[in-house]
Each structure stands twice: as structure tokens, then as C-alpha cells.
Design a protein around this motif. Structure first.
Motif, PDB file in Angstrom:
ATOM      1  N   ASP A 241       0.563  -1.473  -0.063  1.00 23.99           N
ATOM      2  CA  ASP A 241      -0.016  -0.390   0.172  1.00 23.99           C
ATOM      3  C   ASP A 241       0.954   0.939  -0.251  1.00 23.99           C
ATOM      4  OD1 ASP A 241      -2.346  -1.713   0.523  1.00 23.99           O
ATOM      5  OD2 ASP A 241      -1.438  -1.697   2.303  1.00 23.99           O
ATOM      6  N   LYS A 242       0.394   2.507  -0.061  1.00 22.24           N
ATOM      7  CA  LYS A 242       1.127   3.704  -0.666  1.00 22.24           C
ATOM      8  C   LYS A 242       0.812   4.276   0.341  1.00 22.24           C
ATOM      9  CE  LYS A 242       3.102   3.332  -4.748  1.00 22.24           C
ATOM     10  NZ  LYS A 242       3.363   1.645  -4.205  1.00 22.24           N
ATOM     11  N   HIS A 243       1.413   3.762   1.624  1.00 16.35           N
ATOM     12  CA  HIS A 243       0.344   4.495   3.191  1.00 16.35           C
ATOM     13  C   HIS A 243       1.468   5.333   3.502  1.00 16.35           C
ATOM     14  CE1 HIS A 243       3.250   1.077   4.095  1.00 16.35           C
ATOM     15  NE2 HIS A 243       2.977   0.606   3.188  1.00 16.35           N
ATOM     16  N   THR A 244       1.692   6.378   3.217  1.00 15.07           N
ATOM     17  CA  THR A 244       2.239   7.740   3.338  1.00 15.07           C
ATOM     18  C   THR A 244       1.930   8.963   3.110  1.00 15.07           C
ATOM     19  OG1 THR A 244       4.915   8.381   2.160  1.00 15.07           O
ATOM     20  CG2 THR A 244       3.468   7.374   0.696  1.00 15.07           C
ATOM     21  N   GLN A 245       3.234   9.714   3.600  1.00 13.70           N
ATOM     22  CA  GLN A 245       2.840  11.038   3.580  1.00 13.70           C
ATOM     23  C   GLN A 245       3.299  11.846   3.227  1.00 13.70           C
ATOM     24  OE1 GLN A 245       0.649  12.904   6.131  1.00 13.70           O
ATOM     25  NE2 GLN A 245      -0.665  10.400   6.877  1.00 13.70           N
ATOM     26  N   ALA A 246       2.681  13.068   2.298  1.00 11.28           N
ATOM     27  CA  ALA A 246       3.905  13.970   1.885  1.00 11.28           C
ATOM     28  C   ALA A 246       4.130  15.057   2.167  1.00 11.28           C
ATOM     29  CB  ALA A 246       2.593  14.162   0.386  1.00 11.28           C
ATOM     30  N   TRP A 247       5.687  15.688   1.505  1.00 12.66           N
ATOM     31  CA  TRP A 247       5.671  16.515   2.907  1.00 12.66           C
ATOM     32  C   TRP A 247       6.763  17.299   1.637  1.00 12.66           C
ATOM     33  CZ3 TRP A 247      10.617  17.350   1.134  1.00 12.66           C
ATOM     34  CH2 TRP A 247      11.953  15.808   1.116  1.00 12.66           C
ATOM     35  N   THR A 248       6.442  18.901   2.191  1.00 13.74           N
ATOM     36  CA  THR A 248       7.402  20.002   0.995  1.00 13.74           C
ATOM     37  C   THR A 248       8.262  20.670   2.319  1.00 13.74           C
ATOM     38  OG1 THR A 248       4.851  21.320   1.511  1.00 13.74           O
ATOM     39  CG2 THR A 248       5.038  20.018  -0.381  1.00 13.74           C
ATOM     40  N   VAL A 249       9.168  21.385   1.610  1.00 12.23           N
ATOM     41  CA  VAL A 249       9.783  22.298   2.159  1.00 12.23           C
ATOM     42  C   VAL A 249       9.828  23.066   0.972  1.00 12.23           C
ATOM     43  CG1 VAL A 249      12.116  22.047   3.219  1.00 12.23           C
ATOM     44  CG2 VAL A 249      10.839  20.323   3.785  1.00 12.23           C
ATOM     45  N   LYS A 250       9.415  24.337   2.320  1.00 12.35           N
ATOM     46  CA  LYS A 250      10.540  25.137   1.027  1.00 12.35           C
ATOM     47  C   LYS A 250      12.015  26.327   1.405  1.00 12.35           C
ATOM     48  CE  LYS A 250       5.558  25.411  -0.473  1.00 12.35           C
ATOM     49  NZ  LYS A 250       4.411  26.397  -0.317  1.00 12.35           N
ATOM     50  N   PHE A 251      12.130  26.949   0.894  1.00 10.77           N
ATOM     51  CA  PHE A 251      13.248  28.232   0.688  1.00 10.77           C
ATOM     52  C   PHE A 251      12.927  29.403  -0.375  1.00 10.77           C
ATOM     53  CE2 PHE A 251      15.351  23.856   2.316  1.00 10.77           C
ATOM     54  CZ  PHE A 251      16.002  24.565   2.499  1.00 10.77           C
ATOM     55  N   THR A 252      13.489  30.368  -0.144  1.00  9.62           N
ATOM     56  CA  THR A 252      13.224  31.129  -0.824  1.00  9.62           C
ATOM     57  C   THR A 252      14.286  31.211  -1.666  1.00  9.62           C
ATOM     58  OG1 THR A 252      14.117  32.694   0.251  1.00  9.62           O
ATOM     59  CG2 THR A 252      12.219  32.771  -0.247  1.00  9.62           C
ATOM     60  N   VAL A 253      14.193  31.500  -3.407  1.00 10.36           N
ATOM     61  CA  VAL A 253      14.938  31.618  -4.029  1.00 10.36           C
ATOM     62  C   VAL A 253      16.957  32.039  -3.056  1.00 10.36           C
ATOM     63  CG1 VAL A 253      16.471  32.074  -6.212  1.00 10.36           C
ATOM     64  CG2 VAL A 253      14.466  31.174  -5.685  1.00 10.36           C
ATOM     65  N   TYR A 254      16.242  33.628  -2.458  1.00  6.78           N
ATOM     66  CA  TYR A 254      17.696  34.380  -2.421  1.00  6.78           C
ATOM     67  C   TYR A 254      18.481  33.178  -0.660  1.00  6.78           C
ATOM     68  CZ  TYR A 254      20.208  37.510   0.934  1.00  6.78           C
ATOM     69  OH  TYR A 254      21.137  38.517   1.602  1.00  6.78           O
ATOM     70  N   ASP A 255      17.486  32.668   0.624  1.00  7.98           N
ATOM     71  CA  ASP A 255      17.824  31.609   1.481  1.00  7.98           C
ATOM     72  C   ASP A 255      18.432  30.467   0.445  1.00  7.98           C
ATOM     73  OD1 ASP A 255      17.139  33.226   2.945  1.00  7.98           O
ATOM     74  OD2 ASP A 255      15.869  31.779   3.999  1.00  7.98           O
ATOM     75  N   PHE A 256      18.117  29.799  -0.326  1.00 13.03           N
ATOM     76  CA  PHE A 256      18.231  28.555  -1.061  1.00 13.03           C
ATOM     77  C   PHE A 256      19.960  29.019  -1.505  1.00 13.03           C
ATOM     78  CE2 PHE A 256      19.276  25.982  -3.874  1.00 13.03           C
ATOM     79  CZ  PHE A 256      19.230  24.110  -3.937  1.00 13.03           C
ATOM     80  N   SER A 257      20.009  30.289  -2.393  1.00 12.40           N
ATOM     81  CA  SER A 257      21.478  30.253  -2.638  1.00 12.40           C
ATOM     82  C   SER A 257      22.280  30.976  -1.817  1.00 12.40           C
ATOM     83  CB  SER A 257      21.305  31.750  -3.387  1.00 12.40           C
ATOM     84  OG  SER A 257      20.291  31.382  -4.418  1.00 12.40           O
ATOM     85  N   SER A 258      22.058  31.551  -0.365  1.00 14.12           N
ATOM     86  CA  SER A 258      23.055  31.685   0.269  1.00 14.12           C
ATOM     87  C   SER A 258      23.263  30.921   1.253  1.00 14.12           C
ATOM     88  CB  SER A 258      22.608  32.556   1.754  1.00 14.12           C
ATOM     89  OG  SER A 258      21.269  33.029   1.292  1.00 14.12           O
ATOM     90  N   ARG A 259      22.396  29.304   1.525  1.00 15.79           N
ATOM     91  CA  ARG A 259      23.068  28.341   2.506  1.00 15.79           C
ATOM     92  C   ARG A 259      24.154  27.079   0.672  1.00 15.79           C
ATOM     93  NH1 ARG A 259      19.858  24.856   5.364  1.00 15.79           N
ATOM     94  NH2 ARG A 259      18.379  26.253   6.993  1.00 15.79           N
ATOM     95  N   MET A 260      24.331  28.493  -0.115  1.00 21.46           N
ATOM     96  CA  MET A 260      25.101  27.118  -1.265  1.00 21.46           C
ATOM     97  C   MET A 260      26.775  27.720  -1.202  1.00 21.46           C
ATOM     98  SD  MET A 260      23.635  25.114  -2.688  1.00 21.46           S
ATOM     99  CE  MET A 260      24.367  24.016  -3.897  1.00 21.46           C
ATOM    100  N   GLY A 261      26.375  29.281  -0.589  1.00 18.79           N
ATOM    101  CA  GLY A 261      27.610  29.871  -0.700  1.00 18.79           C
ATOM    102  C   GLY A 261      28.159  30.837  -1.332  1.00 18.79           C
ATOM    103  N   ASP A 262      29.390  31.445  -1.556  1.00 21.21           N
ATOM    104  CA  ASP A 262      29.388  32.832  -1.860  1.00 21.21           C
ATOM    105  C   ASP A 262      29.375  32.468  -3.299  1.00 21.21           C
ATOM    106  OD1 ASP A 262      28.705  34.701   0.047  1.00 21.21           O
ATOM    107  OD2 ASP A 262      30.728  34.813   0.670  1.00 21.21           O
ATOM    108  N   ALA A 263      30.643  31.434  -3.762  1.00 19.31           N
ATOM    109  CA  ALA A 263      31.561  30.550  -5.099  1.00 19.31           C
ATOM    110  C   ALA A 263      30.183  30.603  -5.584  1.00 19.31           C
ATOM    111  CB  ALA A 263      32.424  29.622  -4.457  1.00 19.31           C
ATOM    112  N   PHE A 264      28.498  30.160  -5.544  1.00 24.65           N
ATOM    113  CA  PHE A 264      27.905  29.309  -6.298  1.00 24.65           C
ATOM    114  C   PHE A 264      26.694  30.745  -6.789  1.00 24.65           C
ATOM    115  CE2 PHE A 264      23.212  28.293  -6.529  1.00 24.65           C
ATOM    116  CZ  PHE A 264      23.218  26.581  -7.201  1.00 24.65           C
ATOM    117  N   GLY A 265      26.631  31.839  -6.554  1.00 22.50           N
ATOM    118  CA  GLY A 265      25.556  32.841  -6.930  1.00 22.50           C
ATOM    119  C   GLY A 265      24.675  32.476  -6.626  1.00 22.50           C
ATOM    120  N   THR A 266      23.496  32.944  -7.573  1.00 20.61           N
ATOM    121  CA  THR A 266      22.537  32.883  -7.425  1.00 20.61           C
ATOM    122  C   THR A 266      21.841  31.350  -8.405  1.00 20.61           C
ATOM    123  OG1 THR A 266      22.078  35.181  -7.296  1.00 20.61           O
ATOM    124  CG2 THR A 266      20.441  34.128  -7.284  1.00 20.61           C
TER     125      THR A 266
END
Ligand SMILES: [Zn+2]
Length: 374
Positions: A241-266
Motif C-alpha cells: 500500500d502507498k501508506h505514506t504522508q507527502a511532505w514539502t520543504v520550502k526556501f526562498t531562492v535568496y535563502d537557498f542561494s546563500s546556503r549554497m555559499g558565495d562561490a555559487f552565486g544565485t
């Protein structure tokens, strides 16, 4: 006179039958040592039975410790590499100890470490499991799911006794090994432990690794994709059975990019095949979990392993899709945990359908068999 004889006879019969019950309950079982505290200067202990403190090197008795009397032991009191405290007469499984006021099964070992000491609980494995099970699975869940979990937890203990060898004990009391906080037990979880007493998962003549996780999300993962190294009984298994809960995790593009570090850019885009549970691709395993995710930034492109992405962005699992929607990065997926071995929500669903614990275990650990070690 006759009355006296009768009373004596009755006493013998009573004593004998009580003794028989006692003997049946005190069948042999292994012990496990669990590290509770380290770097402490003192500890307060109180035992439920008269105990003996022995030196761990010479095995010689240091002193007797009366029951029901709290004693404080300082690290500076210990002159050798450590001491062990066990019951004077009875066996370990009838002993409880309050360690700084908290109730634990069994006895205590204190290891000297420089000027401080490590406090270790010596517990019979079955009693230890009674403390572990309610921390690993919800006590109101179906008994067959609890029994499957009890076998997996027992298998873990008996398989991983070298895990903390350098620390002077076998297991720690945190999620690193298994969460254990002493005597916090329930009738349901106690029943699951006693009804599976001594049973472990066995394959190829030895106790196996029996990992578990919260929710498979539709299909479990093969061990080779998580820890590298193929394990016969830990393959990807489709759930009924597909007895499972779907989930979502969201970031702003700005937040995501900063987590990737300066060398990554946007962040510009992601490169990842669409998710189909049970279908592999160049960047996904058979279960659909992400093996590698390509993240394209304005300054560089990063290839990130699924597991690394899971840790970096605190995702419940690696069974996900990721999209840029407006100015948001949206991870959406299924399941919780590494996905290898028994799925706890899956076990619950099968138990509710009427599966017994051995059938549940045979589903998640293909080819492994149950063996009663004691
Ligand atoms: Zn540990």
C-alpha cells in the motif's frame, strides 16, 4: 504437633512452588552496558537490593552497599580504573538503581577517566529493550508492529556491541545507537519484548544488521545506495500500500542561494529526472530516491549527493522532486528516514491488515530468518 508439621509442610510446598516460578523467570539472558554520563565528578546511586562494589581489574570486593540508601560516589574516591556494582545475592534482572534520581534496570559501572568518571548502566538485554521500545515506536500501535520493532531493536543490540568499545561501554543512550532512558515502560511494549524474548534476525549463519526508519514512502531503499556495500537481506522492497504522508520543504531562492555559499552565486535551475516510485534513472535509485542532484547557479554548477542534500536542507528523505516556483524553491517528497530495512509506518499498516510480526519482518528483511538465541 500435627498442626505444626502441617504448617511446616505447607511452608515447604509454598516455598517450592514460589521457587519454581522464580527460576522460570530468571532464565539466562545477555547483559549490555550503556554509557549514560561522561566527564562527571560525582554521582548519586540508590539500589533496590543489597549490592557489592568490586574493583573491575582485581574483581576484589571493595565494600557492601545496603539497599534503599542513597550514596554519593566521587570520581576522586575511585583509585583504580573503575568499579562495578551488582547485587550481593540475587541476579541482575531483579535489581533497579536510581542514578541521580532516575530509575534504571540493573547495576552500575563507574570508569575513571582522568579526574572525572563515566557512568555506565549494566542491564539485562530484555530489560534494556523494555526501556528502548517505547522510545522507538508509539506504545499504542498494534502489537504485531511493536513485536517486529522489538526484534529489530534486539538484533541491533546484539549486532553492535563493539560500537563504543573505545569509550568503555557497548552502546550509548541516544539516537546514535538507540534511545534509552531507563524504566519508562508500558504494558504493550513490555508484552512485545517478552513475546519475542531472545529472537533476532539471522542470515548466513549470523546475526544481521537490522536497520529501520520511520516511513519508506512507498518503497524501501537498498543498503548499497545509502551506505555503499551490498547487503543481501537489505534490498529495495515495494510496499503493498502507498501508506505514506507527502511532505514539502520550502526556501526562498535568496535563502537557498546563500546556503549554497558565495562561490555559487544565485540559483538558476535544478537538473533532476522526474520522480516515479519504483523506477530508476541516471540520477535516481530503483526506489526513486535521489542519488545525485545537479544544482545550477550563476557562478557554478554543483553536483550534490541525495543524502548530502537531505542533510543540508533538512529534508525528511531523499525521495523527492524539487522545483523553482515563483521566487520559491519547493522540495516535495515522500517518506521519512534513510529508507533501509523496516519501515515503522509500514509495519503499523501491515499489522492493521492482520499481518503477524514474522511476516512483517520477512517482508522488510528478505531472506533473513528469525532465530531464538535464548
Ligand atoms: Zn552510540
Amino acid at each position: 504437633m500435627f498442626k505444626k508439621f502441617l504448617a511446616a509442610l505447607m511452608a515447604v510446598i509454598f516455598f517450592t512452588s514460589a521457587g519454581t516460578v522464580h527460576a522460570a523467570k530468571s532464565k539466562w539472558q545477555p547483559e549490555v552496558t550503556i554509557g549514560l554520563l561522561s566527564g562527571v565528578n560525582e554521582v548519586t546511586l540508590q539500589f533496590t537490593l543489597p549490592c557489592i562494589m568490586k574493583d573491575i581489574d582485581t574483581k576484589k570486593q571493595i565494600k557492601k552497599i545496603p539497599n534503599s540508601q542513597a550514596i554519593t560516589i566521587k570520581a576522586s574516591d575511585i583509585q583504580t580504573s573503575g568499579v562495578e556494582i551488582r547485587p550481593e545475592k540475587d541476579d541482575l534482572q531483579h535489581l533497579h538503581v536510581l542514578i541521580n534520581g532516575k530509575d534504571y534496570f540493573g547495576g552500575v559501572k563507574l570508569l575513571k577517566r582522568g579526574s572525572t568518571m563515566t557512568v555506565i548502566n549494566i542491564a539485562p538485554v530484555e530489560e534494556y529493550l523494555r526501556g528502548v521500545l517505547p522510545k522507538e515506536m508509539i506504545q499504542s500501535w498494534p502489537i504485531e508492529a511493536l513485536k517486529a520493532q522489538a526484534v529489530a531493536a534486539r538484533t541491533f543490540v546484539l549486532k553492535n556491541r563493539e560500537k563504543h568499545k573505545k569509550d568503555g561501554y557497548e552502546l550509548c543512550a541516544t539516537t546514535h545507537c538507540q534511545v534509552y532512558s531507563g524504566v519508562e515502560t508500558f504494558p504493550t511494549t513490555d508484552k512485545a519484548v517478552s513475546e519475542t524474548r531472545g529472537e533476532v534476525l539471522y542470515h548466513g549463519g549470523r546475526t544481521v544488521d537490522a536497520p529501520f526508519h520511520a516511513d519508506s514512502g512507498g518503497m524501501t531503499e537498498s543498503a548499497v545506495n545509502v551506505w555503499g556495500g551490498n547487503v543481501a537481506h537489505l534490498q529495495a522492497i515495494a510496499e503493498e500500500d502507498k501508506h505514506t504522508q507527502a511532505w514539502t520543504v520550502k526556501f526562498t531562492v535568496y535563502d537557498f542561494s546563500s546556503r549554497m555559499g558565495d562561490a555559487f552565486g544565485t540559483l538558476k535551475s535544478f537538473n533532476l529526472s522526474p520522480l516515479t516510485i519504483g523506477k530508476s534513472s541516471n540520477d535516481r535509485s530503483t526506489s526513486g530516491r535521489v542519488k545525485v542532484l545537479k544544482i545550477v547557479g550563476t557562478k557554478k554548477t554543483v553536483q550534490m549527493k541525495g543524502d548530502e542534500a537531505r542533510r543540508k536542507f533538512s529534508l525528511p528523505s531523499t525521495l523527492f522532486e524539487v522545483n523553482i516556483i515563483g521566487d520559491e524553491v519547493v522540495f516535495s517528497g515522500y517518506g521519512k528516514g534513510h529508507g533501509v530495512g523496516l519501515s515503522q509506518y509500514g509495519a503499523k499498516a501491515y499489522a492493521e491488515k492482520g499481518w503477524t510480526y514474522d511476516k512483517i519482518l520477512a517482508h522488510y528483511y528478505k531472506g533473513a530468518t528469525l532465530k531464538k538465541l535464548y
